[in-house]
Enzyme design. Sequence first.
Site, PDB file in Angstrom:
ATOM      1  N   SER A 296      -3.063   6.444  -6.849  1.00 54.09           N
ATOM      2  CA  SER A 296      -3.276   5.625  -5.632  1.00 54.09           C
ATOM      3  C   SER A 296      -2.020   5.693  -4.643  1.00 54.09           C
ATOM      4  O   SER A 296      -2.324   5.419  -3.210  1.00 54.09           O
ATOM      5  CB  SER A 296      -3.629   4.270  -5.742  1.00 54.09           C
TER       6      SER A 296
ATOM      7  N   LYS B 188       2.278  -0.446  -4.720  1.00 56.16           N
ATOM      8  CA  LYS B 188       1.591  -0.548  -3.493  1.00 56.16           C
ATOM      9  C   LYS B 188       2.372  -0.630  -2.245  1.00 56.16           C
ATOM     10  O   LYS B 188       3.621  -1.047  -2.635  1.00 56.16           O
ATOM     11  CB  LYS B 188       0.591  -1.601  -3.487  1.00 56.16           C
TER      12      LYS B 188
END
Length: 186
Positions: A46, A88
Amino acid sequence: MEEKKQATINWGHELWDFLKMLLISIVVVFLCTRFLIRPVRVDGDSMYPTLHNNAIGFSNILTYRMQGLKRFDIAIIYVPEKKEYLVKRVIGLPGETIEYRQDQLLVNGEAVEEDFFDQDYKRSQSANGSFTQDFGPVTLADDEYFMLGDNRPYSSDSRWYGPFKKEQIKAKDVVVLFPFQQIGVH
């Protein structure tokens, strides 16, 4: 007989020294990982190409606590429902309204450039000309952050989980130690 007694005393002294060093080491590791740094292992793609799957390093707890987060910092987030940590990038800050239209980040209606992207990778992964699918607007509360992975088509992030609460954020930045070709601060 005296030698046996001396050997027993030396062995006892060695054991005591070992136990003291073990206890000191445990306390130092506990304090470091609680207040200074947090070990990190990237799980998944990701954050690719910024961070690779299985990259190992540490993140900075102290800097996060002293300076907080700013837009585009990389953060370590704890997701209690899954009992796991995510890595993230901060896109939206508390109180802001975030949305994407035609692959453009809008913060409170104003366009914001995301200059951290690897443009070649972004172009190669853009489906129908769009790397980040349209969504929003999402208005964040005073203790919420909107986080996205750098590999937008393959990231479970705030688009999936919703905004992350400040209490879920544990550290910021990632210093990669392995793989060696990626060593550095991200």
